[in-house]
Design a protein around this motif. Sequence first.
Motif, PDB file in Angstrom:
ATOM      1  N   TRP A   1      54.795   1.591 127.806  1.00  0.00           N
ATOM      2  CA  TRP A   1      54.068   2.724 128.383  1.00  0.00           C
ATOM      3  C   TRP A   1      52.664   2.816 127.775  1.00  0.00           C
ATOM      4  O   TRP A   1      51.684   3.053 128.484  1.00  0.00           O
TER       5      TRP A   1
ATOM      6  N   THR B   1      48.606   2.348 129.845  1.00  0.00           N
ATOM      7  CA  THR B   1      47.382   3.154 129.932  1.00  0.00           C
ATOM      8  C   THR B   1      46.155   2.261 130.009  1.00  0.00           C
ATOM      9  O   THR B   1      45.109   2.665 130.505  1.00  0.00           O
ATOM     10  N   LYS B   2      46.290   1.002 129.502  1.00  0.00           N
ATOM     11  CA  LYS B   2      45.152   0.079 129.579  1.00  0.00           C
ATOM     12  C   LYS B   2      44.943  -0.441 130.997  1.00  0.00           C
ATOM     13  O   LYS B   2      43.913  -1.038 131.295  1.00  0.00           O
TER      14      LYS B   2
END
Lengths: 275, 448
Positions: A110, A114-115
Amino acid sequence: MAAKPKLRRRIWTTALGWLAAGILFFPIFWMVLTSFKTEVEAIAIPPKLFFQPTLENYSTINDRTDYFSFALNSVLISVGSTLLALLFAVPAAYAMAFFPTKRTKGTLLWMLSTKMLPPVGVLVPIYLIFRNLSLLDTRIGLTIIYTLINLPIVVWMIYTFFKDVPKDILEAGRMDGASTRQEVFQVLLPLALPGIASTGLLAIILSWNEAFWSLNLTTTNAAPLTTFIASFSSPQGLFWAQLSAASSLAIAPILIFGWLSQRQLVRGLTFGAVK
Amino acid sequence: MRQFRFAKVVAAFLVGILLVQLHACSGGSQANRKTTLTIATVNNNDMVIMQDLSKEFEQANPDTNLKWVVLEENVLRQRVTNDIANKGGQFDVMTIGTYETPIWAKQNWLVPFNNLPAEYDVNDILAPVRDALSYEGKLYALPFYAESSMLYYRKDLFQKAGITVPEQPTYDQVAQWAPKIHDPQNGVYGICLRGKPGWGENMAFFTTLVNTFGGKWFDTNWQPALNSPQWKEALTYYVDLLGQYGPPGVSSNGFNENLALFSTGKCGMWIDATVAAGKLADPKSSQVADTVGFSRAPIASYPNGSNWLWAWSLAVPASTKSPEAAQKFVEWATSKPYVQLVAQKQGWVAAPPGTRKSTYANADYKKAAPFANIVLKSIESADPSKPTADPVPYKGVQFVAIPEFQALGTQVGQTVASALTKQVSVDQALQQAQTEAEQTMKRSGYIK
């Protein structure tokens, strides 16, 4: 007889290595070379290899902008954000590497996800938050953003480095009565130091080169070197030589830093491979 | 204990950084007694001169401190749009164009210039430029420099081919001249034009071509007209001419690439912004300074709209904390004395073009800039309120002044570029462009 093919192979691999290095380094070499040309020489076809070098571009840049304020911002923001990221990442990676739960894998993935979001997608919300917190054009604001951007990568890398440390060593430490703090600082960190150092270097380089947020969240006070280069890229007129000079100035500090820490970096990258 | 030292070093560095940051903050509040203006501008030569000369403004106004953010055009546009739309208040003066001004004025994002002093002489500003920067009769930005488009050609090559270029050429003539000049073996291509996709790149030129062929973007009901015979004629002309007599890799050439090509003697003709004239005539930046010829932008069936109008202008966003100081600076940078100041320090050829009648009335300027007359005529003939043969609901010569146009123009620009590289046929490209335009206009509620 056996030595001959071995020697030939060594010559071959050395030549290949030099060729690869030459190809990688050529753009940088050409940029530095162009920065000492005049604008007309810079666009000359065929390109000129020999010419009368001039420092004109550097003096123009010096007249127009305050290089050192940009450079100082770059150093403070990239080093600051890297240290901050390490501060969060080391405990996180420690917990995940040595005390995994069934959610550890999911959490790690997770974090990486986000990248995958294009930064422009969150530009407006972040701009509004920064405006309301008066963080626009502040070094603290940019440091926070860079810390958050690099945190997933830093946690992942340190996590893999920690994974390579044999659990038995830590257990032995605990048997001898080491507290958690002693365990981390006296056993784990010295063992993983090359890995942490190379992670830190990578984070510094990533922050140094980051251009999207620095262009969008700063104007003058906190503007790092990426904004400095951007101010010399122009759609009207030919400023290749000037742009090359600006770019050379912008990469100079990190290049020197990279040279100085080359051994650490290589050691860190091969850390875990040789055991 | 080595490992503890490591932790201490880290901690010490963090504290150090924090102290520097705090120091910077407190330093900021002390300097606040002076008005600081943050000026966002593009990295064009005229603006670089302004940045340099602004020291004189600071000397004359010691209570004002200027800070500059200089960025490339597209980056700057995105940056200031984001700031003004979100009321970030990061800038006190913004450099914007004729496209943004009416749109932003309508949103109440800009402070109008209501009280211009008499010595500013607002009527000295060329009428098309003034109109383009006004919304509902009020000026929302003051022009820093303005440009139209014109034809550049190589006098030496044309002389050799026995061609005389009239002051007002036609696109038929251009098509006849190109093969005669075209000589790729010696590195000279008949014509260079913009091919790089983008609303401000290939579409700026291509829209003027469509205009003069009698076409338009939208009819009076905002119905897209991209599959019309006029668009087909214009696109066929563009693809044939540039495909046969253009330089290789033409679909990646924008203004800058063409400027580099023409100034190194690779192009016989080039139709582009009038600001290139000064650069091409300057031996320091151009190898063809002696041989470059100037002429009006060619026309086809409809004379209006064959040359564009753009004015880089200075505006004050409504989110500024010091509107008065900001307006004072804008007035200074666009005033008659400023033009004089540039002439005095940099020579008349560097004077900001296209904005003031008084500049063009000046004998020294005319002498220094042999192209001045053509630039003036081009700007005066550009009519953003009547750019096309048929009536249209929009303003703007090389663009349509609606917020949706940036995205749509770039999208259609990519389709036009794919026709240029022969990936799709002219008919397919126009059908695709029409569909794209219809979708955009439906989504934005202009048509059902």
